[in-house]
Design a protein around this motif. Structure first.
Motif, PDB file in Angstrom:
ATOM      1  N   THR A 141     -19.605  72.828   5.507  1.00  0.00           N
ATOM      2  CA  THR A 141     -20.930  73.686   5.399  1.00  0.00           C
ATOM      3  C   THR A 141     -20.659  74.536   6.776  1.00  0.00           C
ATOM      4  OG1 THR A 141     -23.332  73.843   5.895  1.00  0.00           O
ATOM      5  CG2 THR A 141     -21.691  72.113   6.665  1.00  0.00           C
ATOM      6  N   ALA A 144     -25.302  76.985  10.535  1.00  0.00           N
ATOM      7  CA  ALA A 144     -26.842  77.100   9.617  1.00  0.00           C
ATOM      8  C   ALA A 144     -27.521  75.135   9.164  1.00  0.00           C
ATOM      9  CB  ALA A 144     -26.898  77.994   9.083  1.00  0.00           C
ATOM     10  N   GLY A 145     -26.131  75.017   8.639  1.00  0.00           N
ATOM     11  CA  GLY A 145     -25.997  73.703   7.674  1.00  0.00           C
ATOM     12  C   GLY A 145     -26.210  72.999   8.193  1.00  0.00           C
ATOM     13  N   THR A 147     -27.521  72.812  11.257  1.00  0.00           N
ATOM     14  CA  THR A 147     -28.780  72.716  12.188  1.00  0.00           C
ATOM     15  C   THR A 147     -29.941  72.437  11.297  1.00  0.00           C
ATOM     16  OG1 THR A 147     -27.381  74.935  13.521  1.00  0.00           O
ATOM     17  CG2 THR A 147     -29.849  74.269  13.628  1.00  0.00           C
ATOM     18  N   LYS A 148     -29.803  72.200  10.220  1.00  0.00           N
ATOM     19  CA  LYS A 148     -31.174  72.488   9.640  1.00  0.00           C
ATOM     20  C   LYS A 148     -31.058  70.879   9.193  1.00  0.00           C
ATOM     21  CE  LYS A 148     -33.199  73.294   5.185  1.00  0.00           C
ATOM     22  NZ  LYS A 148     -34.032  72.298   4.710  1.00  0.00           N
ATOM     23  N   VAL A 151     -32.389  70.041  12.388  1.00  0.00           N
ATOM     24  CA  VAL A 151     -34.147  70.212  12.970  1.00  0.00           C
ATOM     25  C   VAL A 151     -34.664  69.226  11.730  1.00  0.00           C
ATOM     26  CG1 VAL A 151     -35.776  71.856  12.672  1.00  0.00           C
ATOM     27  CG2 VAL A 151     -33.204  72.020  13.963  1.00  0.00           C
ATOM     28  N   ASP A 152     -34.467  69.324  10.581  1.00  0.00           N
ATOM     29  CA  ASP A 152     -34.657  68.172   9.765  1.00  0.00           C
ATOM     30  C   ASP A 152     -35.349  66.469   9.496  1.00  0.00           C
ATOM     31  OD1 ASP A 152     -35.160  71.294   8.104  1.00  0.00           O
ATOM     32  OD2 ASP A 152     -33.965  69.990   6.117  1.00  0.00           O
ATOM     33  N   LYS A 155     -38.014  66.647  13.316  1.00  0.00           N
ATOM     34  CA  LYS A 155     -39.365  66.969  12.487  1.00  0.00           C
ATOM     35  C   LYS A 155     -39.945  66.029  11.616  1.00  0.00           C
ATOM     36  CE  LYS A 155     -39.267  71.954  11.598  1.00  0.00           C
ATOM     37  NZ  LYS A 155     -38.726  72.762  11.069  1.00  0.00           N
TER      38      LYS A 155
END
Ligand code: KIV
Ligand code: ZN
Length: 555
Positions: A141, A144-145, A147-148, A151-152, A155
């Motif tokens: 990945t 961006a992969g 980081t997602k 971040v997910d 949250k």
């Protein structure tokens, strides 16, 4: 490519010509976090049982560690059980925060929340791997992969925290970009900033950003540049506590942590004696005691380091190396003659000068600060010198005059060469006794008396030489002089008196006098003897006869 070293890609340092960390000093300790029960435990052949973990946990609390990572409760049943035992058994002091680790994955995060129920102070530590290599060969990945994923997770954690926080739990967050050291620095900054925003971290509710050298891959100064760069670039730097988590693959974990602190980090995750995966994590003991020897109170108590070491060895079944800084068996021991001599001089200097500072060569720390003794500092083998043997005798109360050191040192060296191994201190004492104090033949004092005649001391005594018993008497300025006059005309008078030293020595509840005698024989050769007696006038006479007997027996 024909050399095996050519297959490695050298580390490419970042450019930071205006770096400031080299001019900084460490003036205060970081926040310490122990990862013994997680990183340390994960790396054992036989991971610790719940009972063993509890014992180690209490040891860490006693040392004064206030943040303790207690495991990966979603990953193993024992770790879950241990966490519950800690919470339900009331083992966690109010001023200690437990830390739990979890991968940035939904079901594991949920299980971890269940595991911490009822705890008062918790650091919820989540991580995912961010390095160029891991992205390429493991996760397939891009930035961006990863980081997602982070971040997910942030949250979700924020959301699932709310009931616990509402219920009174003091819950903080920690995020580790795993393999930080192999991540492009701008990418590391971006992912950490995204996590800060997703968690809603603020100045009064900071996130811990833990920057690991998951595999140590560069010189500590390059790593320090990375930390300084990261801190400068992080937009919400004041909403984060910067933490280090050094491993030790290049053997420079301690230096990495120290330079990382200079570069602005405020917290360190470490393990006792550097236990951990592969070459281990950075060693908490060395880091803390390095600070101690620079005049910085580490806030940790290693005043009983041997007890800490025994607990560690018992529960982990690992061995602390004899050369391990501060804790190893041999680190307060000098075998080399010149080192022994310098240490003895340093010890004497400290006694005489009452210096408030620690000023002993070859000993960077006072062994008493870690609950260790002076006694084994000097040990005797064939490398040892004349001062070393005399120093060992000091621990038995004998203060040999300097002039005697070479002769006794030689006696000890002959013995070490003969046995071919280290001489225990007791063996050195035995040599001293048998060569000097027990030199009571052929001349022996059977009876004696002192008197006073016109202000002069008189001596009369009975001596034996082999089978012949004879009387002697004489007068002099003092007992020694009177004795020398008395033996005038006997075969013993071919010796001249050079010097003597006498001091008291405690023997159980009694006190004895020990006298060291220095004579010269007719050929001008030095002759030494030692006498010991409860009577201070008799000890020198025995010393004189010891010297004479040693010379006669040598002829
Ligand atoms: O070494 C490492 O990167 C870790 C992380 C999980 C912090 O142990
Ligand atoms: Zn680690």
């Amino acid at each position: 490519m024909n050399k095996s070293c050519e297959k490695y890609i050298p580390f490419e340092p970042i450019s930071l010509p205006d770096r400031t960390w080299p001019n900084k000093r460490i003036t205060a300790p970081p926040v310490w976090c122990s990862v013994d029960l997680r990183d340390g435990n994960q790396a054992l052949i036989d991971p610790m049982s719940v009972a063993e973990k509890l014992e180690l946990f209490h040891t860490l609390v006693d040392i004064g560690v206030k943040e303790i990572e207690v495991g990966f409760p979603s990953a193993s049943e024992t770790e879950y059980e241990f966490l519950r035992a800690l919470i339900d058994g009331g083992h966690i002091p109010d001023d200690v925060t437990i830390q739990v680790l979890v991968q940035a994955r939904e079901h594991l995060i949920k299980k971890t929340f269940e595991a911490i129920e009822g705890a008062k102070h918790v650091i919820f530590h989540f991580y995912n791997s961010t390095s160029t290599l891991q992205r390429k060969v493991v996760f397939h990945t891009d930035m961006a992969g990863v980081t997602k994923i982070a971040v997910d997770a942030a949250k979700l954690i924020r959301e699932l925290s709310q009931p616990a926080i509402a219920g009174g739990m003091d819950l903080r967050y920690e995020y580790s970009p795993e393999s930080f050291m192999g991540t492009e620095m701008d990418n590391a900054v971006d992912i950490c900033q995204a996590v800060i925003e997703a968690l809603g971290s603020t100045r009064s509710n900071k996130v811990i950003l833990n920057l690991p050298t998951t595999v140590e891959n560069c010189l500590p100064n390059y790593f320090a540049d990375e930390i300084e760069y990261f801190i400068r670039k992080l937009p919400s730097r004041d909403c984060a506590v910067i933490s280090l988590h050094p491993h030790n693959d290049r053997g420079t974990g301690v230096a990495t942590a120290e330079l990382g602190l200079l570069a602005g980090a405020e917290r360190v995750e470490a393990t006792l004696f550097g236990n951990g995966e592969r070459t281990g994590n950075v060693d908490l003991v060395t880091l803390a005691l390095n600070m101690h020897t620079q005049g910085v109170d580490s806030g940790l108590d290693f005043s009983r380091i041997t007890d800490v070491r025994h607990t560690y060895e018992k529960v982990t079944k690992m061995k602390v190396d004899p050369r391990q800084p501060y804790a190893g068996d041999l680190v307060f021991t000098a075998f080399s003659g010149s080192h022994q001599d310098a240490i003895s001089k340093g010890v004497a200097y400290m006694k005489e000068s009452h210096s408030p500072f620690w000023e002993i060569p070859y000993l960077p720390i006072d062994p008493a600060d870690v609950g260790r003794d002076y006694e084994p500092i000097i040990r005797i083998n064939s490398q040892s010198g004349k001062g070393g043997a005399a120093f060992v005798l000091q621990s038995f109360g004998y203060e040999l005059p300097k002039a005697m050191h070479p002769e006794f040192g030689h006696i000890v060296q002959v013995e070490t060469d003969r046995v071919g191994k280290e001489l225990p201190a007791e063996h050195v004492l035995e040599l001293f006794k048998s060569h000097y104090i027990d030199a009571t033949h052929p001349y022996e004092l059977l009876a004696h008396s002192f008197g006073d005649e016109n202000g002069r001391v008189t001596f009369s005594g009975t001596l034996r030489h082999k089978d012949t018993v004879f009387q002697v008497s004489g007068a002099g300025n003092g007992p020694i002089d009177a004795f020398f006059t008395a033996i005038h005309g006997q075969k013993m008078d071919r010796f001249t008196f050079v010097d003597y030293k006498e001091h008291a020595i405690a023997r159980g509840s009694d006190s004895m006098a020990v006298a060291y005698i220095h004579l010269k024989d007719q050929a001008g050769k030095d002759v030494f003897g030692v006498g010991i007696s409860p009577n201070i006038n008799l000890a020198p006479l025995k010393g004189i006869l010891s010297a004479i007997n040693r010379s006669v027996n040598r002829d």
